[in-house]
Motif scaffolding. Structure first.
Motif, PDB file in Angstrom:
ATOM      1  N   ARG A  62      -0.679   0.275  14.111  1.00 35.06           N
ATOM      2  CA  ARG A  62       0.439  -0.433  14.744  1.00 35.06           C
ATOM      3  C   ARG A  62       0.094  -0.712  16.205  1.00 35.06           C
ATOM      4  O   ARG A  62      -0.645   0.049  16.818  1.00 35.06           O
ATOM      5  N   ARG A  92       4.623   1.396  -1.006  1.00 38.90           N
ATOM      6  CA  ARG A  92       5.648   0.537  -0.386  1.00 38.90           C
ATOM      7  C   ARG A  92       5.859  -0.696  -1.266  1.00 38.90           C
ATOM      8  O   ARG A  92       5.024  -1.038  -2.092  1.00 38.90           O
ATOM      9  N   SER A  93       6.984  -1.371  -1.037  1.00 42.30           N
ATOM     10  CA  SER A  93       7.241  -2.515  -1.923  1.00 42.30           C
ATOM     11  C   SER A  93       7.017  -3.831  -1.177  1.00 42.30           C
ATOM     12  O   SER A  93       7.093  -3.895   0.051  1.00 42.30           O
ATOM     13  N   ILE A 136      13.642  -7.943   5.658  1.00 38.52           N
ATOM     14  CA  ILE A 136      12.348  -7.229   5.624  1.00 38.52           C
ATOM     15  C   ILE A 136      12.274  -6.304   6.842  1.00 38.52           C
ATOM     16  O   ILE A 136      12.632  -6.704   7.948  1.00 38.52           O
ATOM     17  N   ARG A 143       0.851  -1.201   0.000  1.00 39.58           N
ATOM     18  CA  ARG A 143       0.000   0.000   0.000  1.00 39.58           C
ATOM     19  C   ARG A 143       0.881   1.243   0.000  1.00 39.58           C
ATOM     20  O   ARG A 143       2.030   1.211   0.413  1.00 39.58           O
ATOM     21  N   GLN A 183      10.135  -5.242   8.822  1.00 43.25           N
ATOM     22  CA  GLN A 183       9.226  -5.462   9.948  1.00 43.25           C
ATOM     23  C   GLN A 183       9.230  -6.967  10.207  1.00 43.25           C
ATOM     24  O   GLN A 183       9.610  -7.746   9.319  1.00 43.25           O
ATOM     25  N   LYS A 206      -4.663  -7.958  10.925  1.00 47.34           N
ATOM     26  CA  LYS A 206      -4.410  -6.564  11.317  1.00 47.34           C
ATOM     27  C   LYS A 206      -5.178  -5.688  10.346  1.00 47.34           C
ATOM     28  O   LYS A 206      -5.012  -5.831   9.127  1.00 47.34           O
TER      29      LYS A 206
HETATM   30  P1  ATP Z   1      -0.230  -1.074   6.686  1.00 44.62           P
HETATM   31  O1  ATP Z   1      -1.048  -1.874   5.718  1.00 44.62           O
HETATM   32  O2  ATP Z   1      -0.753  -1.105   8.056  1.00 44.62           O
HETATM   33  O3  ATP Z   1       0.038   0.322   6.232  1.00 44.62           O
HETATM   34  P2  ATP Z   1       2.424  -2.305   6.123  1.00 44.62           P
HETATM   35  O4  ATP Z   1       3.559  -1.442   6.546  1.00 44.62           O
HETATM   36  O5  ATP Z   1       2.551  -3.759   6.432  1.00 44.62           O
HETATM   37  O6  ATP Z   1       1.099  -1.866   6.851  1.00 44.62           O
HETATM   38  P3  ATP Z   1       1.822  -2.893   3.330  1.00 44.62           P
HETATM   39  O7  ATP Z   1       1.679  -1.938   2.227  1.00 44.62           O
HETATM   40  O8  ATP Z   1       0.640  -3.743   3.708  1.00 44.62           O
HETATM   41  O9  ATP Z   1       2.290  -2.060   4.577  1.00 44.62           O
HETATM   42  O10 ATP Z   1       3.031  -3.883   2.987  1.00 44.62           O
HETATM   43  C1  ATP Z   1       4.297  -3.391   2.610  1.00 44.62           C
HETATM   44  C2  ATP Z   1       5.283  -3.621   3.768  1.00 44.62           C
HETATM   45  O11 ATP Z   1       5.331  -5.008   4.087  1.00 44.62           O
HETATM   46  C3  ATP Z   1       6.725  -3.261   3.416  1.00 44.62           C
HETATM   47  O12 ATP Z   1       6.957  -1.906   3.667  1.00 44.62           O
HETATM   48  C4  ATP Z   1       7.529  -4.180   4.347  1.00 44.62           C
HETATM   49  O13 ATP Z   1       7.629  -3.626   5.649  1.00 44.62           O
HETATM   50  C5  ATP Z   1       6.663  -5.389   4.473  1.00 44.62           C
HETATM   51  N1  ATP Z   1       7.048  -6.483   3.552  1.00 44.62           N
HETATM   52  C6  ATP Z   1       7.580  -6.417   2.297  1.00 44.62           C
HETATM   53  N2  ATP Z   1       7.761  -7.640   1.789  1.00 44.62           N
HETATM   54  C7  ATP Z   1       7.325  -8.520   2.748  1.00 44.62           C
HETATM   55  C8  ATP Z   1       7.250  -9.935   2.830  1.00 44.62           C
HETATM   56  N3  ATP Z   1       7.632 -10.731   1.834  1.00 44.62           N
HETATM   57  N4  ATP Z   1       6.760 -10.468   3.990  1.00 44.62           N
HETATM   58  C9  ATP Z   1       6.345  -9.697   5.011  1.00 44.62           C
HETATM   59  N5  ATP Z   1       6.393  -8.354   4.995  1.00 44.62           N
HETATM   60  C10 ATP Z   1       6.867  -7.775   3.870  1.00 44.62           C
END
Ligand code: ATP
Length: 335
Positions: A322, A121-122, A223, A118, A225, A172
């Motif tokens: 979060r 982000r990648s 990664i 979203r 997180q 989440k």
């Molecule tokens: P939110 O949806 O609450 O904004 P989010 O930070 O998890 O949370 P997303 O857009 O859902 O954002 O997912 C992108 C994020 O997921 C990346 O910025 C990275 O932190 C994490 N990420 C990227 N690749 C992976 C993966 N293969 N497995 C788990 N997490 C990943």
């Protein structure tokens, strides 16, 4: 590359010479192709005197196998494409000619060079180690009635992973699937919905899903997180083709129910899996930080947050939730 992979797909060792003679190319050409696959993240074992093999546990996608394992009603309602490498399966699925207005197009790739999360982000997915799947769905009742779809999809993904022996899974808001471990929550799957069309009429929904299946320790640590894969969640090897079939089955079911009954049908179940129910959380809402207690969701999938100023409802978009860490809690209280 595709042909080399087909030969390695049996999991056995193959010498460079044997691979080269089947494909009619030199050992050096084979070596170069294997290096290219490794650069995309595929784990290939190379053992002196025996040759090359796919690292045990890696299972390549097989569209026949995926189709065969689908529920009969789903088999008739989808077309499934698999490919080795693409920029993003969400983009690829939009480029595939539509087989019919009621047919859902499903697209899976071994590797995406530009997987998206979203807000720009990648999403990272090394070759052959995740499920990167996108579905294209046509919906007639307008974008405005798609509220909550993203949560219903998250629930569908969680259910599919439970059927593949995943346990201790949580959601989440709005739709990440997390694994609840002794060391806290870890992200197992991410979902990206892209909607185009008319607010009250025909629209097209692209649902992109990433599920980690078997990542190397280096990759998990890269990664930014806490992350996990199905192999670690289940404590055993997990079939990527089985996960793909269960995801397609569950997504089709979810979309059919959603188009008849909306998010209301899923609300109660979603809340049963809510990772942060009744917990202190912090929300980044378009750059503004909001502290509160997560209090479930409303009938449209909006997040209910109990704050000092009363109950506030947050709807998708630019909002990230979060858990409240002790550090953030101190900041929140001092504000
Ligand atoms: P939110 O949806 O609450 O904004 P989010 O930070 O998890 O949370 P997303 O857009 O859902 O954002 O997912 C992108 C994020 O997921 C990346 O910025 C990275 O932190 C994490 N990420 C990227 N690749 C992976 C993966 N293969 N497995 C788990 N997490 C990943």
């Amino acid at each position: 590359m595709e042909k080399v992979l087909e030969l390695l797909a049996d999991g056995g060792f193959h010498s460079g010479e044997a691979l080269g003679s089947v494909l009619g190319i030199s050992r050096t050409a084979i070596w170069k192709k294997l290096k290219m696959l490794e650069q995309l993240g595929l784990q290939i074992d190379s053992v002196k005197g025996r040759g090359y093999r796919l690292h045990p546990g890696i299972e390549l996608l097989d569209s026949e196998r995926i189709l065969h394992a689908l529920d009969p009603s789903v088999q008739k309602a989808v077309v499934v494409h698999t490919c080795l490498k693409t920029g993003s399966t969400n983009d690829l699925v939009r480029a595939i000619p539509v087989a019919g207005p009621l047919i859902k197009t499903v697209c899976l790739a071994e590797y995406q060079s530009n997987g998206r999360g979203r807000r720009g982000r990648s999403w990272s997915n090394p070759f052959g180690s995740t499920i990167s799947l996108s579905v294209r769905w046509f919906y007639r009742a307008g974008m405005a009635s798609l509220e909550g779809l993203s949560l219903a999809i998250g629930l569908g993904v969680l259910k599919a992973l439970e059927r593949c022996e995943g346990s201790h899974l949580r959601l989440k808001w709005p739709n990440d699937v997390l694994w609840s471990s002794a060391n806290g929550f870890k992200k197992l799957s991410g979902i990206l919905l892209e909607v185009h069309g008319d607010p009250t009429g025909d629209c097209e929904v692209i649902i992109g899903i990433g599920v980690n299946i078997a990542l190397s320790p280096e990759h998990i640590n890269s990664i930014n997180q806490p992350a996990v894969d199905m192999q670690r969640v289940c404590g055993s090897t997990v079939s990527r083709n089985r996960v793909a079939s269960e995801l397609i089955n569950e997504l089709c079911r979810t979309l059919d129910i959603f188009s008849q009954q909306g998010f209301g049908y899923f609300k109660e179940q979603w809340e049963q899996y809510d990772a942060f129910a009744a917990q202190d959380v912090v929300l980044d809402a378009s750059g503004k930080t909001v502290f509160g207690v997560a209090s479930g969701v409303n009938g449209h999938g909006g997040l209910l947050l109990k704050t000092g100023e009363g109950m506030i409802i947050f709807n998708g978009g630019e909002v990230s939730l979060r858990a409240m860490t002790p550090e953030k809690r101190r900041c929140g209280k001092s504000e």
